[in-house]
Design a protein around this motif. Structure first.
Motif, mmCIF file in Angstrom:
data_model
loop_
_atom_site.group_PDB
_atom_site.id
_atom_site.type_symbol
_atom_site.label_atom_id
_atom_site.label_comp_id
_atom_site.label_asym_id
_atom_site.label_seq_id
_atom_site.Cartn_x
_atom_site.Cartn_y
_atom_site.Cartn_z
ATOM 1 N N ARG A 375 0.822 -1.208 0.000
ATOM 2 C CA ARG A 375 0.000 0.000 0.000
ATOM 3 C C ARG A 375 0.860 1.263 0.000
ATOM 4 O O ARG A 375 0.589 2.210 -0.756
ATOM 5 C CB ARG A 375 -0.919 0.006 1.223
ATOM 6 N N GLU A 376 1.902 1.298 0.834
ATOM 7 C CA GLU A 376 2.668 2.529 1.038
ATOM 8 C C GLU A 376 3.790 2.729 0.022
ATOM 9 O O GLU A 376 4.003 3.840 -0.457
ATOM 10 C CB GLU A 376 3.268 2.534 2.453
ATOM 11 N N TRP A 377 4.544 1.686 -0.272
ATOM 12 C CA TRP A 377 5.807 1.862 -0.989
ATOM 13 C C TRP A 377 5.824 1.323 -2.405
ATOM 14 O O TRP A 377 6.527 1.877 -3.258
ATOM 15 C CB TRP A 377 6.947 1.225 -0.188
ATOM 16 N N VAL A 378 5.106 0.244 -2.680
ATOM 17 C CA VAL A 378 5.150 -0.330 -4.027
ATOM 18 C C VAL A 378 4.763 0.693 -5.096
ATOM 19 O O VAL A 378 5.418 0.766 -6.154
ATOM 20 C CB VAL A 378 4.279 -1.596 -4.104
ATOM 21 N N PRO A 379 3.734 1.532 -4.889
ATOM 22 C CA PRO A 379 3.443 2.546 -5.911
ATOM 23 C C PRO A 379 4.620 3.488 -6.173
ATOM 24 O O PRO A 379 4.827 3.923 -7.320
ATOM 25 C CB PRO A 379 2.241 3.304 -5.322
ATOM 26 N N LEU A 380 5.408 3.789 -5.148
ATOM 27 C CA LEU A 380 6.576 4.653 -5.338
ATOM 28 C C LEU A 380 7.685 3.910 -6.070
ATOM 29 O O LEU A 380 8.394 4.501 -6.904
ATOM 30 C CB LEU A 380 7.088 5.164 -3.993
ATOM 31 N N PHE A 381 7.858 2.632 -5.764
ATOM 32 C CA PHE A 381 8.866 1.848 -6.484
ATOM 33 C C PHE A 381 8.546 1.841 -7.985
ATOM 34 O O PHE A 381 9.457 1.936 -8.818
ATOM 35 C CB PHE A 381 8.900 0.409 -5.968
ATOM 36 N N GLU A 382 7.280 1.732 -8.309
ATOM 37 C CA GLU A 382 6.879 1.700 -9.718
ATOM 38 C C GLU A 382 6.965 3.087 -10.355
ATOM 39 O O GLU A 382 7.409 3.230 -11.500
ATOM 40 C CB GLU A 382 5.465 1.129 -9.831
ATOM 41 N N LYS A 383 6.559 4.107 -9.613
ATOM 42 C CA LYS A 383 6.592 5.467 -10.148
ATOM 43 C C LYS A 383 8.006 5.885 -10.510
ATOM 44 O O LYS A 383 8.236 6.543 -11.548
ATOM 45 C CB LYS A 383 6.013 6.433 -9.119
ATOM 46 N N TYR A 384 8.984 5.493 -9.665
ATOM 47 C CA TYR A 384 10.369 5.913 -9.893
ATOM 48 C C TYR A 384 11.224 4.772 -10.429
ATOM 49 O O TYR A 384 12.444 4.841 -10.386
ATOM 50 C CB TYR A 384 10.954 6.488 -8.597
ATOM 51 N N THR A 385 10.579 3.747 -10.962
ATOM 52 C CA THR A 385 11.219 2.604 -11.635
ATOM 53 C C THR A 385 12.432 2.080 -10.877
ATOM 54 O O THR A 385 13.539 2.009 -11.418
ATOM 55 C CB THR A 385 11.595 2.967 -13.089
ATOM 56 N N VAL A 386 12.218 1.724 -9.614
ATOM 57 C CA VAL A 386 13.279 1.122 -8.809
ATOM 58 C C VAL A 386 13.759 -0.150 -9.500
ATOM 59 O O VAL A 386 12.954 -0.926 -10.044
ATOM 60 C CB VAL A 386 12.770 0.828 -7.383
ATOM 61 N N ASP A 387 15.058 -0.381 -9.495
ATOM 62 C CA ASP A 387 15.633 -1.473 -10.272
ATOM 63 C C ASP A 387 15.599 -2.817 -9.555
ATOM 64 O O ASP A 387 15.490 -3.864 -10.202
ATOM 65 C CB ASP A 387 17.075 -1.121 -10.639
ATOM 66 N N LEU A 388 15.696 -2.807 -8.228
ATOM 67 C CA LEU A 388 15.724 -4.067 -7.483
ATOM 68 C C LEU A 388 15.286 -3.802 -6.058
ATOM 69 O O LEU A 388 15.744 -2.842 -5.427
ATOM 70 C CB LEU A 388 17.147 -4.654 -7.493
ATOM 71 N N VAL A 389 14.383 -4.652 -5.538
ATOM 72 C CA VAL A 389 13.950 -4.575 -4.144
ATOM 73 C C VAL A 389 14.355 -5.873 -3.460
ATOM 74 O O VAL A 389 14.036 -6.968 -3.947
ATOM 75 C CB VAL A 389 12.428 -4.366 -4.037
ATOM 76 N N ILE A 390 15.055 -5.757 -2.326
ATOM 77 C CA ILE A 390 15.573 -6.913 -1.592
ATOM 78 C C ILE A 390 14.925 -6.958 -0.210
ATOM 79 O O ILE A 390 14.947 -5.971 0.517
ATOM 80 C CB ILE A 390 17.107 -6.832 -1.448
ATOM 81 N N ASN A 391 14.365 -8.105 0.134
ATOM 82 C CA ASN A 391 13.705 -8.285 1.429
ATOM 83 C C ASN A 391 14.230 -9.511 2.157
ATOM 84 O O ASN A 391 14.939 -10.346 1.582
ATOM 85 C CB ASN A 391 12.185 -8.451 1.245
ATOM 86 N N GLY A 392 13.854 -9.622 3.445
ATOM 87 C CA GLY A 392 14.121 -10.814 4.235
ATOM 88 C C GLY A 392 12.803 -11.336 4.776
ATOM 89 O O GLY A 392 11.863 -11.583 4.043
#
Length: 521
Positions: A375-392
């Motif tokens: 809800r909070e961050w994925v739209p921003l990752f897409e808007k600014y075309t983030v290249d890679l997201v790493i999670n644990g």
């Protein structure tokens, strides 16, 4: 001793913190003694060799008996970039007992070290009755270095009165570090989450050292001193001494590779401060360029070569584990957007990598996906075309296709290439660094053992509870210990710069690989 479970369920972490400290203070007054939380003052540390506890708490540290410094050896060395990775580095370490006049020496040759540069001691005391820790005092030491030369390798030694690393007999204790370059150059970095103390954690560290990374990203749940991970003072299994073991285990890599951490749910240790991060602030010194919220010391960014890296604190937006839900009041998300906008406008930055703990997309049967992140961050990752997201968070290796709007924008088979400028974002869960493994809701599928499935059953945790979902984006699933290796290759303007991303098993075998390509500015 903790907050009764029936009360803890209705209290925020800050309220539990206040309850427990009030209760312990009364008990201590009856005994006629005093306790301390070390260097914490309102969730931040006061500058000085030994900072004082908050005036409101009126606690003083137990008087430490000094030991001859010649008999005390530093351990647990770990590095971290400053806000400018080209010119700033923090050297941190631990000593088992109180010492006088801690310092660091630095030089470009091991035989030509600098004068003594004063370091800061941060004392962290955990009284008896807090989990399983007993009455335990830890001494963390930090020295921030600035005005270093970009792309330069330095030798350093840490010491204190009676222990001088420049002495001939102690030259074997020296370490090295290399600052980030001032220009675009090829480099490698590694990443994982959820390590803790174990044989598997040690094995992954040994493999990571062999990759010769420029830096390492640890996506939260670092040592597991609090095995419950709910951010509650009622977490009776908490043992602060686990950190002594973890830092000793990690030193083989972290003494020469900046070990950049994000905070997970197991890193919220409710006793030390209202936000749960007082203990972490004693142990780590991270770049201080995050949002001006005061509550999120694990939120920051740095640039290495042509790649910007952003660390976030997903505890702030987690519906699943809400101890710190909303702690930033929205300032973290605002900061994130401004940082992504800034990096995308920077002609010297090609790639943006974001790492944090809770998964945006994962099909593990344990935690699966976090709706707060979507809800909070994925739209921003897409808007600014983030290249890679790493999670644990989920103790597995899983990698998605290229996603946009929660849907597959492009299938990304093993060995494939993603183009984030037009396609979307790739998410990798790399949470199998050392803790016990979880399970998947579908069969494994990894390099050499592909089993492509049209759909996989899973769930996402929303504000009002879990919601089942059937997803098509789960491309690689591997259920054993592993980590992530990323090779960054710059390119001339107009040509494609590349991130070559590989999943590496504890055995050294490659379990996944793909490329992220973007036209260089």
């Amino acid at each position: 001793m903790g907050v009764p479970e029936q009360l803890a369920e209705r209290m925020s972490m800050a309220e539990q913190h206040e309850y427990l400290h009030t209760k312990l203070s009364r008990r201590t007054m009856i005994r006629g003694g005093a306790v301390t939380i070390g260097a914490v003052t309102g969730g931040a540390f006061v500058t000085g060799a030994t900072a004082q506890a908050a005036p409101r708490a009126r606690r003083t540290a137990p008087r430490a008996e000094k030991v001859d410094g010649a008999l005390v050896a530093p351990f647990g060395r770990h590095l971290a970039y400053g806000s400018d990775a080209r010119t700033e580095m923090t050297i941190s370490w631990q000593v088992p007992v109180a010492v006088d006049q801690p310092f660091v020496r630095v030089g470009v040759h091991p035989w030509d070290l600098s004068h003594k540069i004063r370091a800061e001691i941060r004392t962290l005391h955990t009284p008896a009755g807090i989990g399983a820790s007993g009455d335990h005092t830890q001494y963390y030491v930090h020295a921030r270095l600035a005005r270093l030369q970009p792309g330069r390798t330095y030798y350093y030694g840490v010491g204190h009165a009676g222990f001088d690393p420049a002495a001939p007999r102690l030259l074997g204790t020296l370490g090295t570090f290399t600052t980030a370059p001032a220009t675009k150059e090829p480099f490698t970095f590694t990443a994982f989450g959820d390590q803790g103390v174990s044989y598997h954690g040690l094995a992954n560290d040994a493999l990571i050292l062999g990759q010769n990374p420029a830096f390492h990203l640890h996506a939260g749940d670092i040592a597991y001193a609090d095995p419950a991970g709910a951010g509650k003072t009622a977490d009776t299994g908490f043992d602060s001494r686990t950190w002594d073991q973890f830092l000793a285990q990690t030193e083989s890599v972290a003494k020469q590779v900046p070990w950049m951490v994000a905070y997970g749910n197991h890193d919220m240790e409710a006793w030390y401060s209202p936000n749960g991060y007082g203990g972490e602030e004693a142990r780590w010194v991270l770049p201080d360029n995050g949002p001006d919220a005061g509550n999120l010391p694990g939120v920051y960014s740095f640039v290495h070569g042509n790649t910007a890296v952003v660390s976030l604190d997903a505890n702030d937006i987690s519906f699943e584990i809400p101890a710190n839900l909303g702690i930033s009041g929205g300032t973290q998300t605002t900061w994130l957007e401004s940082r992504l906008k800034r990096y995308r406008a920077d002609k010297d930055i090609d790639f943006v990598v974001v790492f944090f703990h809770h998964c945006a997309y994962c099909t593990s049967t344990a935690h699966a996906s976090e709706g707060g992140v979507r809800r909070e961050w994925v739209p921003l990752f897409e808007k600014y075309t983030v290249d890679l997201v790493i999670n644990g968070h989920n103790h597995v290796y899983e990698r998605t296709d290229v996603l946009k709007g929660d849907r597959v924008a492009r299938k990304l088979p093993i060995g494939g290439t993603a183009y984030p400028e037009t396609d979307g974002v790739v998410y990798v869960t790399a949470g199998a660094a050392g803790r016990s493994l979880y399970a998947f809701s579908a069969d494994q599928s990894y390099e050499g053992h592909e089993k492509d499935l049209e759909s996989v059953p899973s769930h996402v945790v929303e504000k009002d509870g879990e919601r089942n979902e059937t997803v098509a984006w789960s491309r690689v699933r591997y259920l054993h210990y592993s980590f992530l290796r990323v090779d960054v290759t710059p390119a001339a303007r107009g040509r494609y710069a590349r991130l070559t991303v590989s999943g590496i098993a504890e055995t050294g075998e490659r379990i996944d690989h793909f490329t992220v390509a973007r036209r260089a500015k």
